[in-house]
Design an enzyme around this catalytic site. Structure first.
Site, short mmCIF file in Angstrom:
data_model
loop_
_atom_site.label_atom_id
_atom_site.label_comp_id
_atom_site.label_asym_id
_atom_site.label_seq_id
_atom_site.Cartn_x
_atom_site.Cartn_y
_atom_site.Cartn_z
N GLN A 86 0.83 -1.21 0.00
CA GLN A 86 0.00 0.00 0.00
C GLN A 86 0.86 1.26 0.00
O GLN A 86 0.93 1.98 -0.99
CB GLN A 86 -0.94 -0.01 1.21
CG GLN A 86 -1.90 1.17 1.25
CD GLN A 86 -2.99 0.97 2.28
OE1 GLN A 86 -3.84 0.08 2.13
NE2 GLN A 86 -2.97 1.77 3.32
N ASP A 87 1.52 1.54 1.12
CA ASP A 87 2.44 2.67 1.20
C ASP A 87 3.55 2.33 2.18
O ASP A 87 3.46 1.33 2.89
CB ASP A 87 1.71 3.97 1.57
CG ASP A 87 1.08 3.93 2.96
OD1 ASP A 87 0.84 2.82 3.48
OD2 ASP A 87 0.81 5.01 3.52
N PRO A 88 4.62 3.12 2.24
CA PRO A 88 5.74 2.78 3.13
C PRO A 88 5.32 2.76 4.60
O PRO A 88 4.35 3.41 4.99
CB PRO A 88 6.75 3.90 2.86
CG PRO A 88 6.38 4.44 1.52
CD PRO A 88 4.89 4.32 1.43
N VAL A 147 1.75 3.61 -3.36
CA VAL A 147 2.07 4.99 -2.96
C VAL A 147 3.49 4.93 -2.39
O VAL A 147 3.77 4.11 -1.53
CB VAL A 147 1.08 5.52 -1.91
CG1 VAL A 147 1.51 6.89 -1.40
CG2 VAL A 147 -0.33 5.60 -2.49
N TYR A 156 -0.93 6.22 4.92
CA TYR A 156 -1.63 6.57 3.67
C TYR A 156 -1.84 8.07 3.50
O TYR A 156 -2.74 8.51 2.79
CB TYR A 156 -2.97 5.82 3.61
CG TYR A 156 -3.30 5.31 2.22
CD1 TYR A 156 -2.35 4.65 1.45
CD2 TYR A 156 -4.57 5.49 1.67
CE1 TYR A 156 -2.65 4.19 0.18
CE2 TYR A 156 -4.89 5.03 0.39
CZ TYR A 156 -3.91 4.39 -0.34
OH TYR A 156 -4.21 3.93 -1.61
#
Length: 252
Positions: A86-88, A147, A156
């Site tokens: 999803q994101d870091p 992302v 997020y």
């Protein structure tokens, strides 16, 4: 379409001429593979400049030299498996590879469940005492977050900055230009990307997210639970059927 955007939109906004692709932070292999138009390169540069401005007011992860780290670990020609994140991690433990953390950080809960599923499905796999997945990437596993940056402590938080167009472009380019890859889509946000993938030439595997929250949920979902999904075995079976060397998941 690209010419229209260039004339009607980009020409009316402030932008920076690109004289070298180095400012895009991508490896040379990926710059050549993606074949982005000048307009798209300028769009990516604008996004990277936006991140630089945000760093002046907040802590942003990962650092600039890790945003495109995935592109240096896994060359396009070597891709066998794509795992979307999803994101870091917003605690700063991320490395620029989805789900991976550096050696000095503890293993996050989602990655613990990934290791648990591997132990369940592969008797040769023994969970390591670290969460660095670099060796998967060098074998041809593209570990890509959809992302690529995040603000400290705010999961997020950069979902609306414009990363999605770029990572969608990467996913669709891999789907279009390569054959017989395995895409592992875990959780709703990753599964939404299935529309970008040609399932007639790739294997698309779907399951719930490996997070403990998803694992503990009693709600009956459309997709199977992550624990028990058997994606790692299915991936290697598919690769072998298409004359590709399987991934050594235990090699960490």
């Amino acid at each position: 379409m690209d010419n229209w955007l260039k004339q009607e939109i980009w020409s009316k906004t402030q932008h920076q001429d690109i004289t070298s692709d180095d400012c895009l932070l991508l490896s040379t292999d990926w710059v050549e593979f993606l074949q982005m138009s000048q307009f798209l390169k300028q769009k990516l540069l604008q996004l990277l400049n936006c991140i630089k401005e945000k760093r002046k007011k907040a802590v942003i992860y990962p650092p600039d030299n890790k945003i495109m780290f995935w592109s240096y670990c896994c060359a396009p020609r070597d891709i066998k498996v794509v795992i979307l994140g999803q994101d870091p991690y917003h605690g700063g433990q991320g490395t620029g590879l989805a789900f991976s953390v550096s050696y000095e950080h503890s293993i996050p809960p989602s990655l613990k469940n990934i290791f648990f599923e591997l132990q369940r499905s592969d008797p040769l796999f023994h969970a390591p005492n670290h969460g660095c997945l670099n060796s998967w990437a060098t074998q041809g596993v593209l570990l890509l977050n959809t992302v690529l940056t995040v603000e400290k402590g705010k999961a997020y938080s950069h979902s609306d900055l414009g990363w999605q167009w770029f990572t969608n472009y990467i996913i669709s380019s891999v789907s279009e230009k390569l054959s017989n890859c395995v895409f592992m889509l875990w959780g709703t946000k990753a599964i939404e990307k299935s529309i970008l993938i040609d399932s007639s030439k790739h294997l698309v595997l779907k399951a719930q997210h490996p997070s403990p929250l998803a694992a503990a949920s009693q709600r009956v979902g459309t997709w199977p639970k992550f624990i028990g999904c058997d994606h790692f075995n299915q991936a290697n079976k598919y690769l072998e059927e298409h004359k590709k060397k399987p991934i050594s998941w235990a090699l960490l």
